[in-house]
Scaffold this motif. Structure first.
Motif, PDB file in Angstrom:
ATOM      1  N   ASP A 118       4.690  -4.512  -1.811  1.00 15.20           N
ATOM      2  CA  ASP A 118       4.882  -3.158  -1.291  1.00 15.20           C
ATOM      3  C   ASP A 118       5.587  -3.180   0.060  1.00 15.20           C
ATOM      4  N   THR A 119       5.153  -4.085   0.948  1.00 14.19           N
ATOM      5  CA  THR A 119       5.802  -4.151   2.261  1.00 14.19           C
ATOM      6  C   THR A 119       7.255  -4.612   2.130  1.00 14.19           C
ATOM      7  N   GLU A 120       7.518  -5.547   1.232  1.00 14.02           N
ATOM      8  CA  GLU A 120       8.896  -5.991   1.018  1.00 14.02           C
ATOM      9  C   GLU A 120       9.757  -4.850   0.477  1.00 14.02           C
ATOM     10  N   MET A 121       9.184  -4.052  -0.437  1.00 13.44           N
ATOM     11  CA  MET A 121       9.929  -2.917  -0.994  1.00 13.44           C
ATOM     12  C   MET A 121      10.227  -1.888   0.092  1.00 13.44           C
ATOM     13  N   ASP A 122       9.252  -1.629   0.963  1.00 13.56           N
ATOM     14  CA  ASP A 122       9.483  -0.674   2.049  1.00 13.56           C
ATOM     15  C   ASP A 122      10.586  -1.171   2.976  1.00 13.56           C
ATOM     16  N   ASN A 123      10.562  -2.456   3.308  1.00 20.93           N
ATOM     17  CA  ASN A 123      11.607  -3.026   4.162  1.00 20.93           C
ATOM     18  C   ASN A 123      12.978  -2.924   3.504  1.00 20.93           C
ATOM     19  N   MET A 124      13.024  -3.197   2.221  1.00 21.07           N
ATOM     20  CA  MET A 124      14.298  -3.105   1.504  1.00 21.07           C
ATOM     21  C   MET A 124      14.813  -1.671   1.470  1.00 21.07           C
ATOM     22  N   LYS A 125      13.901  -0.706   1.279  1.00 21.19           N
ATOM     23  CA  LYS A 125      14.309   0.702   1.286  1.00 21.19           C
ATOM     24  C   LYS A 125      14.873   1.099   2.638  1.00 21.19           C
ATOM     25  N   LEU A 126      14.241   0.609   3.719  1.00 24.92           N
ATOM     26  CA  LEU A 126      14.753   0.907   5.059  1.00 24.92           C
ATOM     27  C   LEU A 126      16.147   0.312   5.258  1.00 24.92           C
ATOM     28  N   LYS A 127      16.344  -0.912   4.786  1.00 26.41           N
ATOM     29  CA  LYS A 127      17.656  -1.542   4.925  1.00 26.41           C
ATOM     30  C   LYS A 127      18.708  -0.775   4.140  1.00 26.41           C
TER      31      LYS A 127
END
Length: 152
Positions: free
Chosen positions: A63-72
């Motif tokens: 989930d945290t990786e997905m959130d970071n990817m969405k921000l990028k």
């Protein structure tokens, strides 16, 4: 339709539970056999809890990786990018002229308004011969002088 889906999911759940968990037959078991059964069940519960904990950690990490990817992705797609700010040294007068604009005509001397502190010279005692002091304080008269001096 919703009610049918609920009933179907309950039936599927019951079938899955029947496959995984055979019914317990506790009648006719001795005390030692019951204790062994309880220990076995506790061991299985511990294993399942460990697996659940591991899976939960993996899910939260994903989930945290997905959130970071969405921000990028949003940063790459957006038109405005945050600039890296640099430290700028500016004097007090320049700061006031920027803030006040044309209202700022006279220059302020901030250092002139500071209070000045005068240092007082410490009074230094004269160094005397310590032997004279010891001779004067020896005996009962010297102790009386010390007692009187401390009482004041």
């Amino acid at each position: 339709m919703l009610q049918e889906e609920k009933e179907q999911s309950e039936r599927e759940k019951e079938v899955a539970m029947a496959e995984r968990l055979p019914p317990l037959n506790l009648s006719g078991l001795s005390l030692q056999e019951l204790q062994d059964l309880c220990k076995d069940l506790h061991h299985k519960i511990d294993v399942v809890d460990e697996e659940r904990y591991d899976i939960g950690l993996k899910v939260s990490k994903n989930d945290t990786e997905m959130d970071n990817m969405k921000l990028k992705i949003t940063e790459m797609q957006s038109k405005f990018k945050k600039p890296n700010l640099k430290r700028v040294k500016i004097s007090a007068e320049a700061m006031l002229s920027v803030l006040l604009g044309s209202k700022h005509k006279e220059s302020f001397d901030f250092k002139a308004n500071l209070k000045t502190v005068k240092k007082e010279d410490e009074k230094k005692e004269e160094v005397t011969d310590w032997r004279k002091n010891v001779e004067a304080m020896s005996g009962m008269e010297g102790r009386k002088k010390l007692f009187d001096a401390s009482g004041n």
